[in-house]
Design an enzyme around this catalytic site. Structure first.
Site, PDB file in Angstrom:
ATOM      1  N   HIS A 175     -11.615  84.840  44.559  1.00 20.11           N
ATOM      2  CA  HIS A 175     -12.438  85.573  43.586  1.00 20.11           C
ATOM      3  C   HIS A 175     -13.911  85.279  43.858  1.00 20.11           C
ATOM      4  CE1 HIS A 175     -13.804  87.642  40.172  1.00 20.11           C
ATOM      5  NE2 HIS A 175     -12.975  87.191  39.253  1.00 20.11           N
ATOM      6  N   HIS A 178     -18.221  89.219  40.200  1.00 18.21           N
ATOM      7  CA  HIS A 178     -18.476  89.262  38.752  1.00 18.21           C
ATOM      8  C   HIS A 178     -19.340  88.137  38.198  1.00 18.21           C
ATOM      9  CE1 HIS A 178     -14.374  91.552  38.596  1.00 18.21           C
ATOM     10  NE2 HIS A 178     -15.307  92.202  39.269  1.00 18.21           N
ATOM     11  N   TYR A 180     -18.973  84.811  38.943  1.00 18.58           N
ATOM     12  CA  TYR A 180     -18.309  83.504  38.911  1.00 18.58           C
ATOM     13  C   TYR A 180     -18.818  82.648  40.088  1.00 18.58           C
ATOM     14  CZ  TYR A 180     -15.427  85.613  35.307  1.00 18.58           C
ATOM     15  OH  TYR A 180     -15.002  86.232  34.160  1.00 18.58           O
TER      16      TYR A 180
END
Length: 368
Positions: A175, A178, A180
């Site tokens: 990931h 976004h 993070y």
């Protein structure tokens, strides 16, 4: 309700073959945080939730974000973890159930970085960490990560990758989107470092590069590594890592060289062009520049964008099918439509548009 499609849906149900991953069709369950894993342990209800999607024909399931082995990797006591015997045993059961149903599954490996608030569970004493200790809004919250701490985080991702392969997952997804942790290294507003993990847009990819290389070392040459990235951040939907296709190319090349097999290009609306002068969306540009297979995502099958999380009706897939037919992208990730309706893929395949479920945000409170 709008008819689901006038175009042929055949492109969505063609088999996908890449160097390291074969899927029965082009559909992907998008990763969606659910928070139904008390003490970080996915239980029988979580396994059944993913199994239902596999039973109904989803090509690849990407799990909700799962916390790597670091004290501040997640914010919330019911977010699943990807370390510790009990959590990993829970994930082993999820994998087994999905495979029994004929599906394929990848865990999304996650660290929330500076989006975590001080004092949040599961580890109240753990401080949020990030490249420069800055929140997404630029506020100084904690001290920057030291080089040694950054290297330890790289190894935590690598350990999670090794565990994913050992448990029988079919791929991993990192990931990097976004706002993070990995994305905080990418973004110039949150990365002010002057060591090897900072600098220009290429320098700011170094943390991700070392994570990808470390994961590759653990999983070997033939295991698929998917990398998710976005331009937008949770606090700024108009943010841009790359303002031009040239900048996007500079950003992508180090990640390709490090060993990414598939890029998951997160946008809020898949139909929006990424740069002026071209109809290509972010996934289309990424495929063109990287030469790698790509997953497109963003309000597929619904008439309301996901970031509002209000209700949304099913809508036509004609635009999606056109882009898929033109090979703009290879795979299509579906989020809210699959969250509310485990049979969404099966219904689309069978032409049962009238049976599609509209999305309602009450669906976030249970596992359909």
């Amino acid at each position: 309700m709008t008819s689901t499609t006038n175009k042929s849906i055949e492109p969505l149900f063609e088999a996908f073959h890449s160097e390291k991953l074969d899927l029965d069709n082009r559909t992907v369950m998008a990763p969606m945080t659910r928070g139904f894993s008390p003490e970080g342990i996915p239980g029988e209800d979580v396994a059944a939730y993913y199994r239902r999607r596999a039973e109904n024909g989803v090509g690849l399931i990407v799990t909700e974000g799962t916390g790597i082995n670091h004290p501040s990797s997640v914010s919330g006591a019911s977010i699943p973890l990807f370390h510790g015997e009990e959590s990993l045993n829970g994930w082993k059961h999820v994998v087994d159930e999905v495979h029994k149903a004929g599906g394929k599954i990848a865990p999304q490996l996650w660290h929330v970085g500076m989006t975590r608030k001080k004092g949040e569970l599961p580890n109240e004493e753990a401080l949020p960490v990030g490249p420069s200790g800055l929140s997404l809004d630029g506020e100084q919250v904690t001290e920057p990560l030291t080089t040694e701490e950054t290297e330890q985080l790289v190894e935590a991702y690598a350990q999670a990758a090794a565990d994913a392969k050992r448990l029988g997952f079919d791929a991993i997804e990192l990931h990097g989107a976004h706002g993070y942790l990995i994305d905080q290294f990418f973004w110039e507003q949150t990365n002010k470092r002057t060591d090897r993990f900072g600098g220009d847009i290429v320098g700011r990819t170094q943390f991700a590069v070392e994570i990808i290389e470390a994961c590759r070392r653990e999983v070997g040459p033939d295991f698929p590594i998917i990398f998710r990235f976005s331009q937008w951040k949770m606090n700024d939907f108009n943010a841009k890592l790359a303002k031009t296709s040239e900048e996007l190319d500079s950003f992508l090349q180090p990640l390709v060289s490090a060993g990414v097999d598939i890029f998951h290009c997160s946008t809020r609306r898949f139909w929006e062009p990424e740069f002026e002068g071209s109809d290509l969306n972010l996934a289309g540009w990424t495929k063109k520049l990287s030469g790698k297979p790509v997953i497109s995502v963003g309000s597929v099958g619904l008439n309301g964008e996901f970031t509002s999380f209000n209700s949304a009706e099913a809508t036509s897939l004609d635009n999606l099918m056109g882009k898929l037919e033109n090979d703009e992208f290879d795979l299509v990730a579906i989020g809210r439509s699959l969250l509310i309706d485990p049979e969404w893929v099966k219904k689309i395949r069978e032409g049962r548009a009238e049976d599609l479920q509209p999305f309602d945000k009450a669906a976030l409170q249970q596992l359909y």
